[in-house]
Design an enzyme around this catalytic site. Structure first.
Site, mmCIF file in Angstrom:
data_model
loop_
_atom_site.group_PDB
_atom_site.id
_atom_site.type_symbol
_atom_site.label_atom_id
_atom_site.label_comp_id
_atom_site.label_asym_id
_atom_site.label_seq_id
_atom_site.Cartn_x
_atom_site.Cartn_y
_atom_site.Cartn_z
ATOM 1 N N HIS A 1 19.221 -3.663 11.537
ATOM 2 C CA HIS A 1 20.397 -3.809 11.195
ATOM 3 C C HIS A 1 20.817 -2.615 10.398
ATOM 4 C CE1 HIS A 1 23.346 -4.952 7.859
ATOM 5 N NE2 HIS A 1 23.865 -5.237 8.865
ATOM 6 N N SER A 2 21.915 -2.215 10.924
ATOM 7 C CA SER A 2 22.488 -0.970 9.882
ATOM 8 C C SER A 2 21.705 0.356 9.931
ATOM 9 C CB SER A 2 22.675 -1.422 8.376
ATOM 10 O OG SER A 2 23.602 -0.657 7.667
ATOM 11 N N LEU A 3 21.334 0.721 8.852
ATOM 12 C CA LEU A 3 20.450 2.164 8.834
ATOM 13 C C LEU A 3 19.163 1.600 9.895
ATOM 14 C CD1 LEU A 3 18.878 4.856 8.025
ATOM 15 C CD2 LEU A 3 18.645 3.571 5.809
#
Length: 340
Positions: A194-196
């Site tokens: 998720h995300s980074l």
């Protein structure tokens, strides 16, 4: 699904080093392979993977941990040592180890809960990977590298050297993936985040030809180019899942007064590798564009946790995966040879 893999990681790394040193691509042969990957057209599959990416942020005794059921009884932590302050997550495995999933934690920031010990390195990686030029938003910012040359000029060689530094999570991820292939030589290995964590998962997936599913990842195509990652004939084994109310994944969380900038993050990229499954939550759920919708819980509880009506109406479970066509980013900047 079809994937393209280098003959070996050492050959891939040699081609990357050649590109870095000589500013030209090496002739790296790619081997086409049919691999077993997750069914990204299944809502329940995406929901299960999203829960795994959530679990990468917490320990099993935390109230935020999602139980995954009998299909995934085994999980092994990495980066959770008492003195660890960076790359972390879990490895999930089926009972017979036929499928092994590397789940990488994204950015820990106070806006989504306790920032925790990894927050400093998370922010450094975010500002190196997803900013146009060293997180130079305006003159008041302390940049994460010294490549800005005044105005809208940025030294390209300096920028690429900064991204190759070992403080980045990418080289740590390649070491971990190589270890997994040694530990599970016959398993199908998938990478999620998720995300980074999703962006790093995509970079690793392109490197090794492994299936990837990310959630709310910032655009990572620019980072792949700056890291001089050799590009396979296709990256369609990488699937990004995000929604239109998330300004980070959509590439709109930028500018001096943006929520990201106010938190010290220069999230300026928007172009993704592979294919993207985009949920239009602004039109269909009347969600406002809000950085607080970037969290994985919003995806699990607000989107994947129930049937998506616009897809149900046309006999699908999830929106179709599409390629980012004609995507442009950092167009205001002039990148070139600008000595200090």
């Amino acid at each position: 699904m079809t994937s393209y893999r280098p003959s070996s990681f050492s050959a891939y790394n040699d081609a990357r080093i050649h590109s870095i040193r000589h500013a030209q691509s090496a002739n790296l042969p790619w081997h086409e392979a049919e691999i077993i990957g997750p069914n990204v057209e299944s809502r329940k599959t995406l929901l299960e993977l999203a829960k795994m990416t959530n679990n990468a942020y917490v320990t099993p005794d935390d109230s935020q941990w999602y139980e995954l059921g009998d299909m995934w009884p085994n999980h092994y932590p990495f980066g959770w040592e008492p003195d660890a302050d960076g790359f972390r997550g879990y490895v999930f495995a089926t009972p017979d180890n036929s499928v092994v999933i590397l789940s990488i934690k994204g950015t820990s920031a106070a806006v989504w809960g306790d920032a925790g010990p990894t927050a400093k390195k998370d922010k450094l990686n975010d500002n190196l990977l997803f900013s146009c030029c060293c997180a130079r938003v305006d003159w008041t910012w302390t940049t994460v590298c010294g490549c800005h040359r005044g105005g809208w000029k940025c030294d390209q060689d300096c920028l690429e050297e900064a991204l190759v530094e070992d403080s980045l999570f990418y080289p740590i991820g390649t070491n971990l993936y190589n270890n997994l292939t040694y530990m599970y030589p016959t398993s199908d290995i998938w990478i999620i985040g998720h995300s980074l964590g999703g962006a790093v998962a995509s970079l690793l997936g392109v490197t090794f030809g492994a299936p990837v599913v990310t959630f709310e990842s910032p655009g990572e195509r620019l980072a792949a180019r700056r890291l001089h990652l050799p590009s396979p004939p296709s990256t369609h084994h990488v699937t990004h899942v995000y929604h239109t109310a998330d300004p980070i994944a959509m590439g709109t969380c930028n500018g001096i007064l943006s929520s990201c900038a106010l938190g010290g993050f220069a999230m300026e990229t928007r172009c993704h590798q592979g294919k993207s499954i985009v949920y239009d939550t602004v039109s269909n759920l009347s969600w406002s564009v809000d950085i607080r919708k970037h969290g994985i819980i919003s995806v699990i509880e607000g989107i994947l946790g129930q049937p998506w009506q616009p897809c149900e109406d046309v006999g699908r479970e999830v929106p179709p995966a599409t390629v980012d066509e004609d995507c442009v980013e950092c167009y205001s900047w002039d990148f070139g040879d600008f000595p200090p």
